[in-house]
Design an enzyme around this catalytic site. Structure first.
Site, PDB file in Angstrom:
ATOM      1  N   GLU A 116      -5.837   9.150  10.314  1.00  0.00           N
ATOM      2  CA  GLU A 116      -4.489   8.718  10.669  1.00  0.00           C
ATOM      3  C   GLU A 116      -4.093   9.178  12.068  1.00  0.00           C
ATOM      4  O   GLU A 116      -4.476  10.253  12.519  1.00  0.00           O
ATOM      5  CB  GLU A 116      -3.467   9.268   9.663  1.00  0.00           C
ATOM      6  CG  GLU A 116      -3.867   9.171   8.211  1.00  0.00           C
ATOM      7  CD  GLU A 116      -4.161   7.767   7.722  1.00  0.00           C
ATOM      8  OE1 GLU A 116      -3.823   6.800   8.432  1.00  0.00           O
ATOM      9  OE2 GLU A 116      -4.732   7.635   6.639  1.00  0.00           O
ATOM     10  N   GLU A 154       0.864  -1.181   0.000  1.00  0.00           N
ATOM     11  CA  GLU A 154       0.000   0.000   0.000  1.00  0.00           C
ATOM     12  C   GLU A 154       0.899   1.229   0.000  1.00  0.00           C
ATOM     13  O   GLU A 154       1.827   1.328   0.804  1.00  0.00           O
ATOM     14  CB  GLU A 154      -0.903   0.029   1.236  1.00  0.00           C
ATOM     15  CG  GLU A 154      -1.986  -1.030   1.228  1.00  0.00           C
ATOM     16  CD  GLU A 154      -2.834  -1.000   2.503  1.00  0.00           C
ATOM     17  OE1 GLU A 154      -2.617  -0.099   3.344  1.00  0.00           O
ATOM     18  OE2 GLU A 154      -3.686  -1.881   2.659  1.00  0.00           O
TER      19      GLU A 154
END
Length: 275
Positions: A62, A51
């Site tokens: 995040e 990824e």
């Protein structure tokens, strides 16, 4: 069709009776040349799928580690097109390892879905994870990606109930990404006891492999998830290595690949311990 690489990789993993090891790094962290160097080394270090994040100014899902990586990526001048250029550079030497781009909708929307999908396919992208695009609004993006053979990989969470799950997995391809902990990336730890029933439920609903991420930092955690899921995703632990090595002026590529190798060994041996 590029997403065939994802399907082939999971079929091979199933034949070997082992889980995949999925690595996440941020494009441009700390710079484009280092990202390309790390990308090229990850398959030999044991990454089965990769990824690659594209930096965005407001990465709301995040934790602090990936937020700082996004800031470093933006500071180095990394863009969505720059991220595609990195994939193309990686593809010059690797035609087999699937690459999934992961990020937020705004840069893709600004590029235009059809234009992005065509450029991504040309670069050699296999799948896309968009964190902030709910399935109800994903139709046009999914259409554009499907036309180019790119998988749109959806996120499912512990909070995804039975009523919502069919909507989440509809038109998902490649695999389903299970967010094993509520909250942001890299802060809490995944609990394999909770993961096992969730993986079974998602496999049944989607008919697809299930990768588990958002809370796997150590080899032991990666192995525990690998015993029950189709793949274990590690991001923050690798990005931490990049950050620390860059701050100490150490060889970033060497350090992150060593860390990836430790995690990959744990994933590869996880099911052997059950035999």
């Amino acid at each position: 069709m590029t997403k065939d690489r994802i399907d082939r990789r999971f079929a091979a993993l199933k034949a070997e009776n082992r889980a995949g090891f999925v690595t996440y790094i941020m494009a441009g962290d700390p710079d484009a040349a280092t990202t390309l160097s790390v990308l090229k080394g990850l398959p030999a270090a044991g990454a089965d799928l990769i990824e690659l994040g594209f930096p965005f100014s407001d990465p709301m899902a995040e934790g602090p580690t990936i937020q700082r990586a996004a800031q470093r990526g933006l500071k180095s001048g990394m863009t969505l097109q720059g991220t595609l250029d990195l994939v193309a550079g990686f593809r010059e030497g690797d035609a087999d390892t699937p690459i999934i781009l992961m990020g937020y909708l705004n840069p893709v929307l600004n590029r235009g879905f059809e234009s992005f999908a065509a450029a991504a396919a040309k670069a050699g992208v296999d799948g896309l994870i968009i964190v902030d695009c709910p399935p109800e609004e994903a139709g046009p993006l999914t259409d554009a990606l499907e036309a180019e053979g790119i998988a749109l990989i959806r996120l499912a969470a512990p909070t995804t109930d039975d009523k919502r799950l069919p909507m989440v997995v509809r038109r998902t391809s490649g695999f389903v990404y299970y967010v094993s902990v509520a909250g942001v990336t890299g802060v809490k730890s995944a609990d394999a006891a909770d993961v096992a029933p969730a993986v079974a439920r998602l496999r049944k609903a989607s008919g697809l492999p299930v990768a588990v991420g958002f809370g796997i930092r150590t080899p032991a955690q990666a192995a525990a998830v690998a015993r029950v899921a189709d793949a274990a995703v590690v991001g923050s632990a690798l990005v931490d290595e990049i950050e620390a090595a860059a701050q100490l002026n150490e060889n970033v590529t060497e350090k992150v690949l060593l860390k990836a190798s430790e995690l990959a060994k744990a994933v590869r041996s996880a099911r052997l311990e059950l035999a």
